[in-house]
Enzyme design. Structure first.
Site, short mmCIF file in Angstrom:
data_model
loop_
_atom_site.label_atom_id
_atom_site.label_comp_id
_atom_site.label_asym_id
_atom_site.label_seq_id
_atom_site.Cartn_x
_atom_site.Cartn_y
_atom_site.Cartn_z
N HIS A 1 -84.49 36.48 7.36
CA HIS A 1 -84.21 37.71 6.63
C HIS A 1 -85.54 38.16 6.03
CE1 HIS A 1 -79.59 37.01 5.96
NE2 HIS A 1 -79.92 37.23 7.22
N HIS B 1 -82.36 32.02 11.80
CA HIS B 1 -82.90 33.37 11.88
C HIS B 1 -83.46 33.73 10.52
CE1 HIS B 1 -78.92 34.55 10.27
NE2 HIS B 1 -79.49 35.69 9.89
N ASP C 1 -73.87 38.58 10.11
CA ASP C 1 -74.10 37.19 10.51
C ASP C 1 -72.77 36.46 10.70
OD1 ASP C 1 -76.84 37.47 10.37
OD2 ASP C 1 -76.97 36.71 8.32
N GLU D 1 -86.55 40.48 12.63
CA GLU D 1 -85.89 39.21 12.36
C GLU D 1 -86.25 38.21 13.47
OE1 GLU D 1 -81.76 38.85 11.46
OE2 GLU D 1 -81.84 40.28 9.80
ZN LIG Z 1 -78.84 37.31 8.89
#
Ligand SMILES: [Zn+2]
Length: 150
Positions: A90, A88, A101, A34
């Site tokens: 995925h 961020h 999250d 990630e």
């Molecule tokens: Zn996430």
């Protein structure tokens, strides 16, 4: 950051195309880990991307190197910018906040931007996460007319 309501949370992610692509390139470059980073805002639009290092080195979790966070926040402070969003990726799931999250959303004044790499081009979505979760628009401005002095 608690009690810092003066700037409010952005109502949208308004970002120039070059910055938008820089963000996507960064998270693509570290996939399948990630990717993470910060977006500085001046007023209601993005002005700079900070590429972060995911110290978790995980395909399902992220935590940006705290040294990088502090350096970025200091620079934003010097310019009078705000931390407008935290992004961020995925790599293998949809662009929706995971339970993890939401548990780790420590900056209620910053948008949570999630980039899903399931498709090409990636799907980018932005959320306000301040007690409740609400999606806000992502507006990518075309490359021309991106002068800093609006
Ligand atoms: Zn996430």
């Amino acid at each position: 950051m608690a009690g810092d309501d003066q700037n409010g949370t952005p109502e949208a992610l308004v970002i120039d195309a070059p910055l938008y692509h820089e963000m996507i390139e960064h998270v693509r470059s570290v996939a399948p880990i990630e990717g993470v980073g910060l977006i500085a805002f001046a007023g209601d639009r993005a002005v700079k991307i900070y590429r972060g290092t995911n110290v978790e080195q995980s395909t399902t979790r992220y935590s940006m190197d705290p040294t990088e966070v502090v350096a970025a926040l200091n620079e934003m402070d010097q310019h009078g910018w705000q931390l407008g969003a935290i992004f961020h990726s995925h790599p293998r799931s949809e662009a929706a906040p995971s339970p993890t999250d939401l548990r780790h959303a420590y900056y209620p004044n910053a948008l949570m931007v999630i980039i899903s790499l399931l498709t090409d081009p990636p799907v980018v979505r932005a959320f306000r996460v301040d007690g409740e979760v609400r999606e806000v628009p992502v507006r990518v401005l075309p490359e021309e007319g991106t002068a800093e002095t609006a």
